[in-house]
Write a protein that holds these residues in place. Sequence first.
Motif, PDB file in Angstrom:
ATOM      1  N   SER B   1     103.566  31.002  43.254  1.00 46.92           N
ATOM      2  CA  SER B   1     103.064  32.647  42.652  1.00 46.92           C
ATOM      3  C   SER B   1     101.743  33.122  43.738  1.00 46.92           C
ATOM      4  O   SER B   1     100.989  32.567  44.266  1.00 46.92           O
ATOM      5  CB  SER B   1     102.065  32.289  41.292  1.00 46.92           C
ATOM      6  N   ALA B   2     101.554  34.023  42.910  1.00 48.05           N
ATOM      7  CA  ALA B   2     100.785  34.582  43.909  1.00 48.05           C
ATOM      8  C   ALA B   2      99.009  35.257  42.840  1.00 48.05           C
ATOM      9  O   ALA B   2      99.301  35.469  42.023  1.00 48.05           O
ATOM     10  CB  ALA B   2     100.760  35.737  45.078  1.00 48.05           C
ATOM     11  N   VAL B   3      97.668  35.504  43.235  1.00 45.50           N
ATOM     12  CA  VAL B   3      96.697  35.673  42.619  1.00 45.50           C
ATOM     13  C   VAL B   3      96.157  36.774  43.547  1.00 45.50           C
ATOM     14  O   VAL B   3      96.095  37.025  43.960  1.00 45.50           O
ATOM     15  CB  VAL B   3      95.804  34.394  42.808  1.00 45.50           C
ATOM     16  N   ILE B   4      96.600  38.349  42.152  1.00 48.69           N
ATOM     17  CA  ILE B   4      96.419  38.908  42.983  1.00 48.69           C
ATOM     18  C   ILE B   4      94.435  39.693  42.061  1.00 48.69           C
ATOM     19  O   ILE B   4      95.334  39.804  40.549  1.00 48.69           O
ATOM     20  CB  ILE B   4      97.535  39.884  42.642  1.00 48.69           C
ATOM     21  N   SER B   5      93.773  40.175  42.879  1.00 52.76           N
ATOM     22  CA  SER B   5      92.660  40.757  41.869  1.00 52.76           C
ATOM     23  C   SER B   5      92.458  41.918  42.591  1.00 52.76           C
ATOM     24  O   SER B   5      92.722  42.430  43.520  1.00 52.76           O
ATOM     25  CB  SER B   5      91.124  39.430  42.934  1.00 52.76           C
ATOM     26  N   GLN B   6      91.964  42.385  41.598  1.00 49.65           N
ATOM     27  CA  GLN B   6      91.994  44.204  41.432  1.00 49.65           C
ATOM     28  C   GLN B   6      90.143  44.632  40.732  1.00 49.65           C
ATOM     29  O   GLN B   6      89.925  44.378  40.171  1.00 49.65           O
ATOM     30  CB  GLN B   6      93.198  45.198  40.818  1.00 49.65           C
TER      31      GLN B   6
END
Lengths: 113, 119
Positions: B1-6
């Motif tokens: 998985s990947a952790v994406i912050s916006q």
Amino acid sequence: AQSVTQLGSHVSVSEGALVLLRCNYSSSVPPYLFWYVQYPNQGLQLLLKYTSAATLVKGINGFEAEFKKSETSFHLTKPSAHMSDAAEYFCAVKLTGRRALTFGSGTRLQVQP
Amino acid sequence: SAVISQKPSRDICQRGTSLTIQCQVDSQVTMMFWYRQQPGQSLTLIATANQGSEATYESGFVIDKFPISRPNLTFSTLTVSNMSPEDSSIYLCSVVGRGLAGGSTGELFFGEGSRLTVL
């Protein structure tokens, strides 16, 4: 072009009832298919995916989907709905040669007590 | 998985102004995708951002309206320029999942989205 069609923009079920959300794809070649869920004010979370392995795919939260080539369908089901399942559900397809996904129009699931 | 912050998670903007949305991923990725989700609608791909090259825009989206930067393999920005109320949407950043061996798993991982309201 490959695309997905979700039948029913809104589905309402009673708590404990069967959930059935419909998705049909248009393609002569079995594609990669996905179901995502979006809870209010959140991003999208992957429920399950079909990648040409087993036709019955089990996902998270008790959901599953069956790939039926003869019907070009990939319907999402859950035997017993919970109140927490209320959300927007999107079917998506990975087009040949592309990494991005193409999404269906979405189905809003309401669960009545 | 990947952790994406916006960032920002949401903003209210005035007509005619521009806003830049940032997307940070916790791992190096080749492609990053920007989607738009208009109120009550599905997701529409705006563009694909590759590090070291110009973004590839989908039909109906142009660079002057949605300039994208991709300075490295973990970061991208999307600017919504000269905003109008029709730009009120959720803008989502996404990346392709990677397996243990590094190959693509096919699915996309999404950030929480940036909800823009243009007055």
